[in-house]
Motif scaffolding. Structure first.
Motif, PDB file in Angstrom:
ATOM      1  N   VAL A  58     -41.352  40.998-115.504  1.00 26.99           N
ATOM      2  CA  VAL A  58     -42.429  41.974-115.649  1.00 26.99           C
ATOM      3  C   VAL A  58     -43.755  41.294-115.293  1.00 26.99           C
ATOM      4  CG1 VAL A  58     -43.638  43.573-117.198  1.00 26.99           C
ATOM      5  CG2 VAL A  58     -41.205  43.095-117.565  1.00 26.99           C
ATOM      6  N   LEU A  59     -44.547  41.999-114.498  1.00 24.89           N
ATOM      7  CA  LEU A  59     -45.916  41.559-114.199  1.00 24.89           C
ATOM      8  C   LEU A  59     -46.866  42.546-114.881  1.00 24.89           C
ATOM      9  CD1 LEU A  59     -48.068  39.873-112.688  1.00 24.89           C
ATOM     10  CD2 LEU A  59     -47.731  41.395-110.726  1.00 24.89           C
ATOM     11  N   GLY A  60     -47.793  42.029-115.677  1.00 24.99           N
ATOM     12  CA  GLY A  60     -48.820  42.871-116.295  1.00 24.99           C
ATOM     13  C   GLY A  60     -50.163  42.516-115.698  1.00 24.99           C
ATOM     14  N   VAL A  61     -50.905  43.525-115.226  1.00 24.11           N
ATOM     15  CA  VAL A  61     -52.229  43.267-114.648  1.00 24.11           C
ATOM     16  C   VAL A  61     -53.286  44.079-115.386  1.00 24.11           C
ATOM     17  CG1 VAL A  61     -51.330  42.694-112.344  1.00 24.11           C
ATOM     18  CG2 VAL A  61     -51.992  45.054-112.841  1.00 24.11           C
ATOM     19  N   ASP A  62     -54.491  43.551-115.395  1.00 23.95           N
ATOM     20  CA  ASP A  62     -55.617  44.248-116.013  1.00 23.95           C
ATOM     21  C   ASP A  62     -56.887  43.737-115.353  1.00 23.95           C
ATOM     22  OD1 ASP A  62     -55.672  45.765-119.108  1.00 23.95           O
ATOM     23  OD2 ASP A  62     -57.562  45.307-118.103  1.00 23.95           O
ATOM     24  N   THR A  63     -57.908  44.575-115.362  1.00 29.10           N
ATOM     25  CA  THR A  63     -59.187  44.193-114.782  1.00 29.10           C
ATOM     26  C   THR A  63     -60.103  43.550-115.836  1.00 29.10           C
ATOM     27  OG1 THR A  63     -60.998  45.029-113.427  1.00 29.10           O
ATOM     28  CG2 THR A  63     -60.144  46.535-115.072  1.00 29.10           C
ATOM     29  N   ASN A  64     -59.639  43.534-117.085  1.00 26.35           N
ATOM     30  CA  ASN A  64     -60.390  42.946-118.190  1.00 26.35           C
ATOM     31  C   ASN A  64     -59.848  41.536-118.473  1.00 26.35           C
ATOM     32  OD1 ASN A  64     -61.311  42.154-120.736  1.00 26.35           O
ATOM     33  ND2 ASN A  64     -60.987  44.140-121.691  1.00 26.35           N
ATOM     34  N   PRO A  65     -60.654  40.485-118.212  1.00 25.72           N
ATOM     35  CA  PRO A  65     -60.161  39.115-118.415  1.00 25.72           C
ATOM     36  C   PRO A  65     -59.750  38.824-119.864  1.00 25.72           C
ATOM     37  CG  PRO A  65     -62.520  39.115-117.844  1.00 25.72           C
ATOM     38  CD  PRO A  65     -62.027  40.518-117.685  1.00 25.72           C
ATOM     39  N   LEU A  66     -60.406  39.474-120.822  1.00 25.23           N
ATOM     40  CA  LEU A  66     -60.037  39.276-122.227  1.00 25.23           C
ATOM     41  C   LEU A  66     -58.636  39.847-122.500  1.00 25.23           C
ATOM     42  CD1 LEU A  66     -63.395  40.145-124.043  1.00 25.23           C
ATOM     43  CD2 LEU A  66     -62.375  37.880-123.741  1.00 25.23           C
ATOM     44  N   ILE A  80     -41.753  35.458-125.454  1.00 26.13           N
ATOM     45  CA  ILE A  80     -41.248  36.190-124.279  1.00 26.13           C
ATOM     46  C   ILE A  80     -41.691  35.456-123.017  1.00 26.13           C
ATOM     47  CG2 ILE A  80     -41.331  38.379-123.007  1.00 26.13           C
ATOM     48  CD1 ILE A  80     -41.696  39.732-125.778  1.00 26.13           C
ATOM     49  N   LYS A  81     -40.710  35.057-122.188  1.00 29.62           N
ATOM     50  CA  LYS A  81     -41.008  34.182-121.046  1.00 29.62           C
ATOM     51  C   LYS A  81     -40.878  34.868-119.677  1.00 29.62           C
ATOM     52  CE  LYS A  81     -40.256  29.872-123.380  1.00 29.62           C
ATOM     53  NZ  LYS A  81     -40.978  30.232-124.562  1.00 29.62           N
ATOM     54  N   ASN A  82     -40.185  36.007-119.612  1.00 31.31           N
ATOM     55  CA  ASN A  82     -39.946  36.650-118.306  1.00 31.31           C
ATOM     56  C   ASN A  82     -41.061  37.644-117.958  1.00 31.31           C
ATOM     57  OD1 ASN A  82     -39.072  38.313-120.434  1.00 31.31           O
ATOM     58  ND2 ASN A  82     -37.669  39.438-119.097  1.00 31.31           N
ATOM     59  N   VAL A  83     -42.279  37.272-118.333  1.00 30.32           N
ATOM     60  CA  VAL A  83     -43.431  38.136-118.078  1.00 30.32           C
ATOM     61  C   VAL A  83     -44.589  37.260-117.617  1.00 30.32           C
ATOM     62  CG1 VAL A  83     -44.199  38.054-120.498  1.00 30.32           C
ATOM     63  CG2 VAL A  83     -44.836  39.993-119.095  1.00 30.32           C
ATOM     64  N   GLU A  84     -45.372  37.808-116.706  1.00 33.70           N
ATOM     65  CA  GLU A  84     -46.567  37.101-116.219  1.00 33.70           C
ATOM     66  C   GLU A  84     -47.741  38.063-116.311  1.00 33.70           C
ATOM     67  OE1 GLU A  84     -48.396  35.764-111.961  1.00 33.70           O
ATOM     68  OE2 GLU A  84     -46.228  35.579-112.158  1.00 33.70           O
ATOM     69  N   PHE A  85     -48.911  37.541-116.668  1.00 37.90           N
ATOM     70  CA  PHE A  85     -50.111  38.379-116.735  1.00 37.90           C
ATOM     71  C   PHE A  85     -51.145  37.838-115.760  1.00 37.90           C
ATOM     72  CE2 PHE A  85     -48.052  39.046-120.858  1.00 37.90           C
ATOM     73  CZ  PHE A  85     -47.966  40.426-120.847  1.00 37.90           C
ATOM     74  N   ARG A  86     -51.788  38.761-115.038  1.00 39.58           N
ATOM     75  CA  ARG A  86     -52.692  38.363-113.972  1.00 39.58           C
ATOM     76  C   ARG A  86     -53.900  39.303-113.931  1.00 39.58           C
ATOM     77  NH1 ARG A  86     -49.494  38.697-108.608  1.00 39.58           N
ATOM     78  NH2 ARG A  86     -48.289  37.065-109.635  1.00 39.58           N
ATOM     79  N   LEU A  87     -55.071  38.726-113.735  1.00 39.52           N
ATOM     80  CA  LEU A  87     -56.292  39.518-113.574  1.00 39.52           C
ATOM     81  C   LEU A  87     -56.236  40.223-112.219  1.00 39.52           C
ATOM     82  CD1 LEU A  87     -59.002  40.021-115.073  1.00 39.52           C
ATOM     83  CD2 LEU A  87     -59.976  38.215-113.649  1.00 39.52           C
ATOM     84  N   SER A  88     -56.346  41.544-112.220  1.00 39.86           N
ATOM     85  CA  SER A  88     -56.262  42.299-110.971  1.00 39.86           C
ATOM     86  C   SER A  88     -56.840  43.690-111.179  1.00 39.86           C
ATOM     87  CB  SER A  88     -54.791  42.419-110.527  1.00 39.86           C
ATOM     88  OG  SER A  88     -54.685  43.154-109.324  1.00 39.86           O
ATOM     89  N   ASP A  89     -57.645  44.137-110.241  1.00 39.29           N
ATOM     90  CA  ASP A  89     -58.160  45.500-110.247  1.00 39.29           C
ATOM     91  C   ASP A  89     -57.096  46.380-109.594  1.00 39.29           C
ATOM     92  OD1 ASP A  89     -59.543  47.847-110.129  1.00 39.29           O
ATOM     93  OD2 ASP A  89     -61.106  47.137-108.777  1.00 39.29           O
ATOM     94  N   LEU A  90     -56.334  47.084-110.402  1.00 42.54           N
ATOM     95  CA  LEU A  90     -55.146  47.820-109.957  1.00 42.54           C
ATOM     96  C   LEU A  90     -54.232  46.874-109.175  1.00 42.54           C
ATOM     97  CD1 LEU A  90     -56.523  51.397-109.058  1.00 42.54           C
ATOM     98  CD2 LEU A  90     -55.504  50.634-111.188  1.00 42.54           C
ATOM     99  N   VAL A 129     -60.242  56.240-110.936  1.00 48.44           N
ATOM    100  CA  VAL A 129     -59.297  55.120-111.054  1.00 48.44           C
ATOM    101  C   VAL A 129     -57.864  55.625-110.883  1.00 48.44           C
ATOM    102  CG1 VAL A 129     -58.408  53.316-112.594  1.00 48.44           C
ATOM    103  CG2 VAL A 129     -60.863  53.779-112.514  1.00 48.44           C
ATOM    104  N   LEU A 130     -57.539  56.735-111.517  1.00 45.49           N
ATOM    105  CA  LEU A 130     -56.204  57.322-111.410  1.00 45.49           C
ATOM    106  C   LEU A 130     -55.881  57.707-109.966  1.00 45.49           C
ATOM    107  CD1 LEU A 130     -53.575  58.454-112.548  1.00 45.49           C
ATOM    108  CD2 LEU A 130     -54.829  60.512-113.233  1.00 45.49           C
ATOM    109  N   ASP A 131     -56.840  58.330-109.280  1.00 46.45           N
ATOM    110  CA  ASP A 131     -56.593  58.756-107.899  1.00 46.45           C
ATOM    111  C   ASP A 131     -56.377  57.562-106.968  1.00 46.45           C
ATOM    112  OD1 ASP A 131     -56.694  61.395-108.628  1.00 46.45           O
ATOM    113  OD2 ASP A 131     -58.784  61.689-108.050  1.00 46.45           O
ATOM    114  N   ARG A 132     -57.116  56.480-107.222  1.00 47.23           N
ATOM    115  CA  ARG A 132     -56.932  55.269-106.404  1.00 47.23           C
ATOM    116  C   ARG A 132     -55.539  54.681-106.660  1.00 47.23           C
ATOM    117  NH1 ARG A 132     -59.106  49.792-106.894  1.00 47.23           N
ATOM    118  NH2 ARG A 132     -60.165  50.431-108.796  1.00 47.23           N
ATOM    119  N   PHE A 133     -55.122  54.672-107.922  1.00 49.68           N
ATOM    120  CA  PHE A 133     -53.774  54.210-108.282  1.00 49.68           C
ATOM    121  C   PHE A 133     -52.719  55.028-107.529  1.00 49.68           C
ATOM    122  CE2 PHE A 133     -49.957  54.919-110.805  1.00 49.68           C
ATOM    123  CZ  PHE A 133     -49.538  53.628-111.094  1.00 49.68           C
ATOM    124  N   ILE A 134     -52.858  56.356-107.554  1.00 48.72           N
ATOM    125  CA  ILE A 134     -51.871  57.231-106.893  1.00 48.72           C
ATOM    126  C   ILE A 134     -51.826  56.962-105.392  1.00 48.72           C
ATOM    127  CG2 ILE A 134     -51.351  59.647-106.300  1.00 48.72           C
ATOM    128  CD1 ILE A 134     -52.423  60.387-109.133  1.00 48.72           C
TER     129      ILE A 134
END
Length: 195
Positions: A58-66, A80-90, A129-134
């Protein structure tokens, strides 16, 4: 420290706290054994960590560094080890394709003023933000994959279904919860060519 679905989740005042919308998604996750999953707007990391119980990765991304730091901490706390978190705007720093992509969309109109607002404010009209995601999500979805979007009825559910159709995805409401003055809905979308 609150416990959600058996996970100890540390919170932070500038990171979106799991609420009704998060729980609606948590209780209806489409992830299957061995899937790869992407959680966009991961916040505390709760959804990514729940998906990691079945998913291969699983990759989790967020635009909030905190949020990213907090999600990493929550993965560590729960071992939990099979997950990575990364700073990313969408999808800005996302590569590859996934079986399941989840997004709890921000929907309040306005401009973010502090970090917590990134989880709540979806642009001037509330849908930007939702429309850009879509518009971008299809190129990250494997054939037969599922996109799961949580959104408020305030933002226009029919509009979301129409926009998904425009990019070749068929969406349907699979769960709904009434909260105060709005409905929180979960939309599952698949490619039109994979019915």
């Amino acid at each position: 420290m609150p416990v959600y679905y058996g996970l100890n989740i540390k919170l932070h005042p500038q990171v979106y706290e799991p609420a009704e919308d998060t729980l609606l998604l948590a209780e209806n996750l489409a992830v299957r054994e061995g899937d790869t999953a992407l959680d966009v707007g991961t916040g505390t990391g709760l959804i990514a960590l729940l998906m990691a119980r079945k998913a291969r990765f699983v990759l989790g991304v967020d635009t909030n560094p905190l949020a990213i730091e907090l999600a990493k901490e929550n993965a560590r706390i729960n071992g939990i080890k099979n997950v990575e978190f990364r700073l990313s705007d969408l999808f800005e720093r996302v590569k590859g394709k996934f079986d399941v992509i989840t997004f709890n969309a921000p929907y309040l109109p306005g401009e973010p003023e502090e970090l917590i607002d990134l989880a709540l404010v979806g642009g001037e009209g509330g849908r930007e933000v939702l429309d850009r995601f879509i518009r971008e999500v299809s190129e990250y979805l494997k054939p037969g994959g599922v996109v799961q979007i949580v959104q408020s009825s305030i933002t226009g559910v029919e509009e979301t279904l129409r926009r998904l159709e425009e990019v070749g995805l068929r969406g349907k409401i699979t769960a709904k919860r009434h909260v105060f003055f709005e409905d929180i809905v979960l939309i599952n979308a698949t490619r039109n060519d994979c019915v």
